[in-house]
Design a protein around this motif. Structure first.
Motif: not given
Length: 204
Positions: A40-69
Motif C-alpha cells: 500500500a502506498a502512503l499519501p503523496g509518496e514518490a515512486p522511488a521512495a515507495y518501491v524502496t520502502r516496500v522492498t525493505g518491508l518485504k525483506l524484514q518480513a522474509a527475514l522474520a519468516r526465516l527465523r520463525q521456520r
C-alpha cells in the motif's frame, strides 16, 4: 554461499536468477501472512521512495519468516517493481477495468519502471542489509482501445505493475527502452549482482 533464499512469488525473478547461475530456495509467505498490505502506498509518496520502502518491508518480513521456520542461514533476496507516470504510481491492477485504465494512461507516453532490490544476511543480532534501485524508461506507441481490450482479455496484465509484462505481448508496443531490460522484467541484473556481491554471493 551455496544458495540464497528468494522471497518472491514471481516466476520471472526465479528464472533470471537461474539463468545467472544462482541456486535459489523459495522463501514464500505462509497462508496467513498479509503480504498485500505491505504494498500500500502512503499519501503523496514518490515512486522511488515507495518501491524502496516496500522492498525493505518485504525483506524484514522474509527475514522474520526465516527465523520463525528455523531454516539454515543464507542471504535473502527481495525485490519490488512499480511503474510510474510522473509521480503517479501504477501498481498491480485490481481488475480488468483497472488494467484497461492504466494501459490507456500509458498509451503514447514515456514512463518509468522502478525496481528495488534488497538482500539481508541473517546474523545472531541484527541482520546485515544491502539495497539498490534501478530506474528504466519505456515509451509506448499510441494504443487503440481495441488493442487494450484484446491485451486485457489475455489475462497478462493481471498481477503486473503498470498492467503489462515487457517480456510478453506488451513488448510489441514499446517503441523505445532505456535502462535495464531485466529491471523492467522485475530483477535488474547489475543491481542484483551488486547487492548479492556485498552479501558474499559472487555471480561471476
Amino acid at each position: 554461499m551455496t544458495f540464497i533464499y528468494l522471497a518472491s512469488q514471481s516466476p520471472r525473478r526465479l528464472q533470471l536468477l537461474e539463468q545467472w547461475g544462482v541456486r535459489c530456495e523459495l522463501l514464500l509467505p505462509d497462508a496467513g501472512e498479509d503480504t498485500e498490505s505491505l504494498e500500500a502506498a502512503l499519501p503523496g509518496e514518490a515512486p522511488a521512495a515507495y518501491v524502496t520502502r516496500v522492498t525493505g518491508l518485504k525483506l524484514q518480513a522474509a527475514l522474520a519468516r526465516l527465523r520463525q521456520r528455523g531454516l539454515p542461514p543464507a542471504p535473502v533476496l527481495c525485490a519490488d517493481t512499480t511503474v510510474a507516470l510522473g509521480r503517479r504510481i501504477l501498481a498491480k491492477p485490481e481488475d480488468a477495468a483497472d488494467a484497461a485504465r492504466m494501459l490507456a494512461a500509458l498509451s503514447g507516453q514515456r514512463h518509468r519502471v522502478l525496481t528495488a532490490v534488497a538482500v539481508g544476511k541473517p546474523r545472531a543480532r541484527a541482520a546485515q542489509q544491502w539495497s539498490a534501485l534501478s530506474t528504466s524508461w519505456v515509451t509506448f506507441e499510441a494504443l487503440r482501445p481495441a488493442q487494450i481490450r484484446a491485451y486485457v482479455q489475455t489475462g497478462e496484465p493481471m498481477g503486473k505493475a503498470g498492467a503489462y509484462a515487457i517480456q510478453g505481448r506488451a513488448a510489441l508496443w514499446a517503441s523505445h527502452i532505456s535502462g535495464s531490460y531485466s529491471g523492467i522484467m522485475g530483477l535488474p541484473a547489475f543491481e542484483t549482482a551488486q547487492v548479492l556481491g556485498a552479501a558474499g554471493v559472487q555471480l561471476i
